[in-house]
Every structure is written in structure tokens, then in C-alpha cells.
Design a protein around this motif. Sequence first.
Motif, mmCIF file in Angstrom:
data_model
loop_
_atom_site.group_PDB
_atom_site.id
_atom_site.type_symbol
_atom_site.label_atom_id
_atom_site.label_comp_id
_atom_site.label_asym_id
_atom_site.label_seq_id
_atom_site.Cartn_x
_atom_site.Cartn_y
_atom_site.Cartn_z
ATOM 1 N N LYS A 14 32.908 -14.666 -53.336
ATOM 2 C CA LYS A 14 33.492 -16.098 -53.524
ATOM 3 C C LYS A 14 32.917 -17.250 -53.639
ATOM 4 O O LYS A 14 32.646 -18.007 -54.766
ATOM 5 C CB LYS A 14 34.897 -16.005 -52.797
ATOM 6 N N THR A 15 32.126 -17.536 -52.494
ATOM 7 C CA THR A 15 31.675 -18.819 -52.253
ATOM 8 C C THR A 15 30.458 -18.931 -53.055
ATOM 9 O O THR A 15 30.148 -19.845 -53.763
ATOM 10 C CB THR A 15 31.551 -18.936 -50.694
ATOM 11 N N THR A 16 29.791 -17.908 -53.027
ATOM 12 C CA THR A 16 28.557 -17.863 -53.813
ATOM 13 C C THR A 16 28.756 -18.359 -55.284
ATOM 14 O O THR A 16 28.142 -18.723 -55.752
ATOM 15 C CB THR A 16 27.410 -16.338 -53.550
ATOM 16 N N SER A 210 20.856 -10.090 -54.794
ATOM 17 C CA SER A 210 19.443 -10.604 -54.789
ATOM 18 C C SER A 210 19.267 -11.557 -53.510
ATOM 19 O O SER A 210 19.992 -12.152 -52.918
ATOM 20 C CB SER A 210 19.364 -11.547 -56.151
ATOM 21 N N ASN A 214 20.882 -14.768 -51.253
ATOM 22 C CA ASN A 214 21.414 -14.608 -50.105
ATOM 23 C C ASN A 214 20.632 -15.806 -49.442
ATOM 24 O O ASN A 214 21.209 -16.619 -48.681
ATOM 25 C CB ASN A 214 20.919 -13.466 -49.445
ATOM 26 N N ASN A 217 22.051 -19.097 -49.996
ATOM 27 C CA ASN A 217 23.057 -19.429 -49.238
ATOM 28 C C ASN A 217 23.019 -19.840 -47.896
ATOM 29 O O ASN A 217 23.583 -20.793 -47.236
ATOM 30 C CB ASN A 217 24.018 -18.290 -49.151
HETATM 31 N N1 LIG Z 1 24.643 -11.606 -55.134
HETATM 32 C C1 LIG Z 1 24.087 -11.400 -53.794
HETATM 33 N N2 LIG Z 1 23.076 -11.068 -53.344
HETATM 34 C C2 LIG Z 1 22.814 -10.935 -52.137
HETATM 35 N N3 LIG Z 1 23.685 -11.317 -51.201
HETATM 36 C C3 LIG Z 1 24.880 -12.006 -51.676
HETATM 37 C C4 LIG Z 1 25.129 -12.179 -52.853
HETATM 38 N N4 LIG Z 1 26.139 -12.970 -52.917
HETATM 39 C C5 LIG Z 1 26.558 -13.042 -51.918
HETATM 40 N N5 LIG Z 1 25.709 -12.667 -50.949
HETATM 41 C C6 LIG Z 1 25.684 -12.904 -49.443
HETATM 42 O O1 LIG Z 1 26.829 -12.167 -49.111
HETATM 43 C C7 LIG Z 1 27.343 -12.780 -47.998
HETATM 44 C C8 LIG Z 1 29.109 -12.983 -48.445
HETATM 45 O O2 LIG Z 1 29.075 -13.855 -49.565
HETATM 46 P P1 LIG Z 1 29.789 -15.146 -49.848
HETATM 47 O O3 LIG Z 1 29.980 -15.951 -48.566
HETATM 48 O O4 LIG Z 1 29.428 -15.668 -50.953
HETATM 49 O O5 LIG Z 1 31.405 -14.209 -49.767
HETATM 50 P P2 LIG Z 1 32.851 -14.886 -49.702
HETATM 51 O O6 LIG Z 1 33.814 -13.829 -50.470
HETATM 52 O O7 LIG Z 1 32.877 -16.232 -49.933
HETATM 53 O O8 LIG Z 1 33.043 -14.433 -48.459
HETATM 54 P P3 LIG Z 1 34.239 -15.084 -47.261
HETATM 55 O O9 LIG Z 1 35.436 -13.863 -47.898
HETATM 56 O O10 LIG Z 1 34.103 -15.184 -45.985
HETATM 57 O O11 LIG Z 1 34.785 -16.314 -47.791
HETATM 58 C C9 LIG Z 1 26.659 -14.097 -47.685
HETATM 59 O O12 LIG Z 1 25.815 -13.879 -46.564
HETATM 60 C C10 LIG Z 1 25.861 -14.151 -48.976
HETATM 61 O O13 LIG Z 1 24.806 -14.777 -48.684
#
Ligand SMILES: Nc1ncnc2c1ncn2[C@@H]1O[C@H](COP(=O)(O)OP(=O)(O)OP(=O)(O)O)[C@@H](O)[C@H]1O
Length: 250
Positions: A14-16, A210, A214, A217
Motif C-alpha cells: 500500500k505505502t510503496t 524488485s 525494496n 523504501n
Molecule cells: N514491488 C516490491 N518489491 C519488493 N519489495 C517490496 C515491493 N513492494 C513493497 N515491498 C516491500 O514490502 C514491504 C511492505 O511494503 P509496504 O510498506 O508498501 O506495504 P504496506 O501494505 O503499506 O504495509 P502496511 O500494511 O504495514 O502499511 C516493505 O518492506 C517494502 O519495502
Amino acid sequence: MIIAVTNVKGGVGKTTTSVNLAAGFANRGKKTLLVDLDPQAHSTRCFLSGPIERDVSDFIMERPSQAHRFIHSTPYPGVDMVPATPRLTETAELLSTRIRREERLYRALAQVADDYRVVIIDCPPLLGILTHNALMAADLLLIPVQPGVGAVVGLEALLEAASELRDEDKVPYRILVTMLDLRTTHTNAIFEELIEEHRKRVLKTIIHKSESLNQANLAGKPIYLYQRSSRGAEDYDALCEELLKIRIRH
Ligand SMILES: Nc1ncnc2c1ncn2[C@@H]1O[C@H](COP(=O)(O)OP(=O)(O)OP(=O)(O)O)[C@@H](O)[C@H]1O
Ligand SMILES: [Mg+2]
């Protein structure tokens, strides 16, 4: 267009997605407002550093006419932000006692959304009052789903909550496949989990797993400032283009 990036599951991207969509739209000259609605404040950290005084708690708790006061410009051209701080956890509790508690974000955004081509709301990973506010405010729900067993658990509950809150039969949504690892998952396997109704809502763009995304982030940066030429940047560019083209009609 107001897009809520939401899924009750944690760690699905979500955040990414919120951060890189905000940057990607801004790169295309579309002025973007990113609203961080997660007390973890991860997307805030990607655009703002240092102590934050006026934040999203004020944005939703103060009178809507004051909303503009809580918007911060960021060093990233074209991206403004309503940042989160950990006090958002208490705000959520406080909010639960208020009248029209699910409408506060909607009403605050109504005052400022016209200044932006896109508003993106990064939601927390649970179906509480903060997510309810995002569901009320959004024109489109963007639901990142990570392939794997149980990928769509919680999807129905989320969509049901949205319909109930808005008193609408169907709330417009799109599913985004994230963190796809082609070595371990075939794209077909993802669709098998989805019922027909949802299959039609899966976006063509897929965000691949990818290491550069990561690492970006971890560094607290949009991919465009971390590694401009990368699969991750290409994927989010494609997502921006696809979202700009869709007509929201359920
Ligand atoms: N496309 C990607 N490839 C590799 N790693 C990723 C990718 N997208 C996100 N990540 C990694 O996965 C983890 C979770 O991603 P992210 O924080 O975007 O999820 P989120 O749904 O926002 O999490 P939360 O529910 O805690 O808010 C992070 O460590 C991020 O760096
Ligand atoms: Mg997050």
C-alpha cells in the motif's frame, strides 16, 4: 480523482504504491496530494523529514474550512502532503466518539481537492475508523494484492464496508497485483483465487517484486529518486498511465 490505496492485509504494498504513484503523477505534471492515514507514517517519511507539527490528525479533526492549513509542500516538485504522526492512533480513538465520524476526511478533502489532479490516501492495514474515512472520501479504491494463498482474504469485507458506508450498491475499485515474483508464481495462479466479478477489476499493470523498490523504501525515497531506470520505476510509470486512462464507472 481521489484514490484510496487500501487493503486490510498488512505488508501488501500500500505505502510503496501510494508513494510511487504520488511521485509518478507529479512527474507527469499532475499536481498530487498524498494523505498519510497510517500512524506508522511510512509514506510521510518518504517526503518529509524533521519534526511535524500540523498533521493529518488536525486535518480531520479541525473544521473543514481550516483544512488547507495542514497541507505541507514537499521537496518533490508537484507533491504536497498531509503527513501522519503516531498521534493518529489516539486521534482514531477520539474520532470514534464524534458525530459524522466517518465523513471527516471527505469533508476536509472537499475543501482542497480541487487544487489537485490526484489525491492519494495511504491507508492503515485494518478496517477501522481511519479506513472508513478513506472509503467515504475516495472516488476509487485501489486494492494492492500480493499473490499467494489467502491473497484476497478480507477483500469482500472491505468492499462491503465501503458500500454500507456510502449507501451505494457498488463502489468503484481496482485490484493491483503487487510484489509478483515470476520465479515462484504464475500470473494465472492469482486469477484462480478471484471470483469472476473481481477478475474484471484487476489492472493490466503488475508491480513485480524488485529489490530496487525494496531498497528505495528502506532509504525512504520514491523509486524515481533512488533508481530512475529500474523495473520498479517502469512498473509504477505504467500504473500511472493506466489509472489516468480509466473512467470510473464501477
Ligand atoms: N514491488 C516490491 N518489491 C519488493 N519489495 C517490496 C515491493 N513492494 C513493497 N515491498 C516491500 O514490502 C514491504 C511492505 O511494503 P509496504 O510498506 O508498501 O506495504 P504496506 O501494505 O503499506 O504495509 P502496511 O500494511 O504495514 O502499511 C516493505 O518492506 C517494502 O519495502
Ligand atoms: Mg503502509
